[in-house]
Write an enzyme that holds these catalytic residues in place. Structure first.
Site, PDB file in Angstrom:
ATOM      1  N   TYR A   1       0.834  -1.202   0.000  1.00 26.13           N
ATOM      2  CA  TYR A   1       0.000   0.000   0.000  1.00 26.13           C
ATOM      3  C   TYR A   1       0.867   1.250   0.000  1.00 26.13           C
ATOM      4  CZ  TYR A   1       0.712   0.752   5.062  1.00 26.13           C
ATOM      5  OH  TYR A   1       1.253   0.989   6.300  1.00 26.13           O
ATOM      6  N   CYS A   2       0.251   2.342  -0.453  1.00 31.76           N
ATOM      7  CA  CYS A   2       0.872   3.674  -0.409  1.00 31.76           C
ATOM      8  C   CYS A   2      -0.212   4.644   0.047  1.00 31.76           C
ATOM      9  CB  CYS A   2       1.460   4.057  -1.773  1.00 31.76           C
ATOM     10  SG  CYS A   2       0.221   4.245  -3.075  1.00 31.76           S
ATOM     11  N   ARG A   3      -0.089   5.896  -0.297  1.00 30.65           N
ATOM     12  CA  ARG A   3      -1.078   6.879   0.141  1.00 30.65           C
ATOM     13  C   ARG A   3      -2.420   6.680  -0.558  1.00 30.65           C
ATOM     14  NH1 ARG A   3      -2.216  11.635  -2.086  1.00 30.65           N
ATOM     15  NH2 ARG A   3      -0.240  11.657  -3.190  1.00 30.65           N
TER      16      ARG A   3
ATOM     17  N   GLY B   1      -2.726   4.474  -3.758  1.00 34.44           N
ATOM     18  CA  GLY B   1      -2.806   3.283  -4.600  1.00 34.44           C
ATOM     19  C   GLY B   1      -1.942   3.304  -5.848  1.00 34.44           C
TER      20      GLY B   1
ATOM     21  N   PHE C   1      -3.695   4.098   1.831  1.00 33.01           N
ATOM     22  CA  PHE C   1      -3.844   4.457   3.244  1.00 33.01           C
ATOM     23  C   PHE C   1      -4.904   5.537   3.438  1.00 33.01           C
ATOM     24  CE2 PHE C   1      -2.471   6.467   7.249  1.00 33.01           C
ATOM     25  CZ  PHE C   1      -2.415   5.349   8.062  1.00 33.01           C
TER      26      PHE C   1
END
Length: 104
Positions: free
Chosen positions: A65-67, A69, A94
Site C-alpha cells: 500500500y501507499c497513500r 494506490g 492508506f
C-alpha cells in the site's frame, strides 16, 4: 498484480499467516500512521527499494500500500517483473483505510 478493494485485501490478509505487508510511502507519510505489522520500503528511494525487493521470498504473498494506490501499483508491477507473482495492491491506499492504524 492484483488490485484489491479494502475489504478483499483485509479478508485475504486475515487468512494468510505468511502475509508480508509493505508500506511504500515516504517517512513523512509514514509519520501519519501505518497499518499494523507493515514494513516501510519507500519506493522513492529506488536503489534501496530494488535491492530489498530482490531479497524477498518469491513464494510469499505481499500486500502493498501507499497513500492512494498509485505507487503501490507500481511496486507490485516491479515485483511481478522480478518473479514475485503474489503482490496485492490496496486500492485507495492508506487514505481510504478504515482499519487499525499504529504509530510508527
Amino acid at each position: 498484480m492484483s488490485d484489491l478493494t479494502q475489504a478483499a485485501w483485509r479478508e485475504q490478509l486475515e487468512k494468510d499467516p505468511e502475509a508480508v505487508i509493505i508500506d511504500v510511502r515516504t517517512d513523512e507519510e509514514v509519520a501519519e500512521g501505518m497499518i499494523p505489522n507493515a514494513e516501510q520500503l519507500d519506493i522513492f528511494q529506488s536503489q534501496v527499494f530494488m535491492e530489498k525487493i530482490q531479497t524477498l521470498d518469491a513464494s510469499k504473498n505481499y500486500y502493498i500500500y501507499c497513500r492512494s494506490g498509485g505507487r503501490s501499483a507500481q511496486a507490485c508491477a516491479i515485483m511481478n517483473q522480478l518473479g514475485i507473482e503474489n503482490a496485492y495492491n490496496l486500492m485507495g491506499g492508506f487514505t481510504e483505510w478504515t482499519g487499525e492504524v499504529i504509530e510508527p
